[in-house]
Design an enzyme around this catalytic site. Structure first.
Site, short mmCIF file in Angstrom:
data_model
loop_
_atom_site.label_atom_id
_atom_site.label_comp_id
_atom_site.label_asym_id
_atom_site.label_seq_id
_atom_site.Cartn_x
_atom_site.Cartn_y
_atom_site.Cartn_z
N GLY A 11 -7.35 -64.25 -25.16
CA GLY A 11 -6.81 -64.19 -23.80
C GLY A 11 -6.58 -65.57 -23.21
O GLY A 11 -6.70 -65.76 -22.00
N GLY A 14 -4.30 -66.14 -20.05
CA GLY A 14 -4.69 -65.61 -18.76
C GLY A 14 -5.45 -66.64 -17.94
O GLY A 14 -5.74 -67.74 -18.39
N GLY A 17 -9.13 -67.19 -19.58
CA GLY A 17 -9.04 -67.79 -20.91
C GLY A 17 -8.50 -69.20 -20.88
O GLY A 17 -9.01 -70.09 -21.58
N SER A 108 -16.88 -57.76 -15.49
CA SER A 108 -16.46 -57.79 -14.09
C SER A 108 -17.56 -57.19 -13.22
O SER A 108 -18.28 -56.29 -13.65
CB SER A 108 -15.18 -56.99 -13.91
N SER A 109 -17.67 -57.67 -12.00
CA SER A 109 -18.68 -57.15 -11.08
C SER A 109 -18.41 -55.70 -10.69
O SER A 109 -19.28 -55.03 -10.14
CB SER A 109 -18.76 -58.02 -9.82
N CYS A 110 -17.21 -55.18 -11.00
CA CYS A 110 -16.90 -53.78 -10.67
C CYS A 110 -17.70 -52.81 -11.54
O CYS A 110 -17.66 -51.60 -11.30
CB CYS A 110 -15.42 -53.50 -10.79
N TYR A 137 -11.31 -49.19 -15.29
CA TYR A 137 -11.55 -50.57 -15.75
C TYR A 137 -13.05 -50.84 -15.90
O TYR A 137 -13.50 -51.44 -16.87
CB TYR A 137 -10.93 -51.55 -14.75
N LYS A 141 -15.28 -51.93 -19.27
CA LYS A 141 -16.10 -53.14 -19.32
C LYS A 141 -17.57 -52.81 -19.61
O LYS A 141 -18.25 -53.55 -20.32
CB LYS A 141 -15.98 -53.90 -18.00
N ASN A 166 -15.19 -61.75 -7.98
CA ASN A 166 -13.74 -61.91 -7.83
C ASN A 166 -13.34 -63.35 -8.13
O ASN A 166 -13.91 -64.29 -7.55
CB ASN A 166 -13.32 -61.56 -6.39
N LEU A 167 -12.36 -63.52 -8.99
CA LEU A 167 -11.95 -64.84 -9.45
C LEU A 167 -10.59 -65.22 -8.88
O LEU A 167 -9.77 -64.37 -8.56
CB LEU A 167 -11.88 -64.87 -10.98
N HIS A 180 -4.68 -59.23 -7.62
CA HIS A 180 -5.88 -59.03 -6.81
C HIS A 180 -5.66 -59.58 -5.40
O HIS A 180 -4.66 -60.24 -5.12
CB HIS A 180 -7.08 -59.71 -7.48
N TRP A 203 -3.87 -54.48 3.93
CA TRP A 203 -4.46 -53.15 3.72
C TRP A 203 -5.85 -53.01 4.34
O TRP A 203 -6.63 -53.96 4.39
CB TRP A 203 -4.58 -52.90 2.22
#
Length: 313
Positions: A11, A14, A17, A108-110, A137, A141, A166-167, A180, A203
């Protein structure tokens, strides 16, 4: 990791990566292997197996993933689950089969429960229901993290997992619908300023709390952990600080120079009410972040302005 060790970064094009590759080179690691999606489709089991059999990388950073914001996650749940599970299982399995010394899986923190106690410790994994807007997602993970853990337990591998908050930062995705929240706002406020639009609609109601980590800080942590950490439990990557989405929008508008009105569409989902990571584990190992949010957004906006093609993703 030895300075001449063969290191594969999956990756590398991205945001995460590419940051890992930059940091590896900055620290003097030069034997880095990368492949574009055209050169190596990580969703193709045979191709991945063949790559590992030929290259035999000693260390692997698994930063490849299919990612997106709330809209993308909700519209393509099956794709997010399948694509992410297939690519991560292919890479982790082939690394194990070909004697990889150490692998680092980027999650991911999700993965943590929607209503987990805040700040979220690594130990809260699988203790409650996931946030529905990114459930697919998150499940993918979690599977990758668990596969690393199970290989460690069953076969004695040294595979570790890192769970970033969150990055944002260089090489981010600024697509108006599939990015995001922070990069989406950078693009939206920039275009509103350029076109003289009197107001910007965001939103939800602006109340959710979010934590943001500059991607170069994450890259530094990833290499630090590859050299310093072994264990079955993931390591959280964050700042330990949070802001409301309303505060974030106001900060981005200020840094971009947008002076119009910010309106909130409360018919749209807020997402998880609060997502703050407990970063005491990383701190106990000797790491802490460097880049404060305002400075990081300024750097991200400079990157956006210098690389307009990324806004078209």
């Amino acid at each position: 990791m030895e300075k001449d060790a063969k290191i594969y970064v999956a990756g590398h094009q991205g945001m995460v990566g590419s940051a890992i590759v930059r940091e590896l080179r900055r620290q003097g690691y030069m034997n880095i292997i990368v492949r574009t999606h055209k050169e190596l489709n990580l969703g193709n089991q045979y191709s991945v197996q063949n790559f590992f059999e030929i290259e035999k990388p000693e260390y692997v950073f698994l930063a490849a993933a299919k990612v997106g914001g709330i809209i993308a996650n909700q519209e393509a749940m099956a794709d997010f689950l399948y694509d992410n599970m297939i690519l991560e299982m292919n890479v982790i399995h082939s690394a194990w089969k070909n004697g990889c010394k150490k692998l680092e899986f980027l999650g991911s923190s999700c993965i943590y429960p929607r209503m987990a106690a805040q700040p979220m410790k690594e130990s809260c994994l699988l203790t409650g229901e996931l946030e529905k807007t990114n459930e697919a997602y998150a499940l993918a993970k979690i599977s990758g993290l668990k596969y690393c853990e199970f290989l460690n337990r069953q076969y004695g591998t040294d595979y570790i997992s890192v769970m970033p908050t969150n990055l944002y930062g260089p090489n981010d995705n600024y697509h108006p619908l599939h990015s995001h929240v922070l990069p989406a706002m950078i693009r939206r406020f920039h275009e509103a300023k350029q076109e003289g639009i009197p107001f910007v609609v965001c939103w939800g109601d602006g109340s959710p709390l979010r934590e943001f980590l500059y991607v170069d800080d994450l890259a530094e942590l990833c290499i630090f952990l590859m050299n310093k950490y072994s264990g079955n439990e993931a390591v959280n990557a964050g700042t330990g600080k949070e802001v409301t989405i309303k505060e974030l929008t106001e900060l981005i508008a200020k840094l971009i120079g947008y002076t119009g009105e910010i309106r909130w569409d409360k018919s749209k989902p807020n997402g998880t009410p609060r997502k703050l990571l407990d970063v005491s584990k990383a701190a106990s190992l000797g790491w802490t972040y460097k880049t404060e949010l305002e400075e990081g957004i300024r750097l991200a906006y400079e990157d956006f302005l210098s690389n307009p093609v990324r806004a078209e993703r």
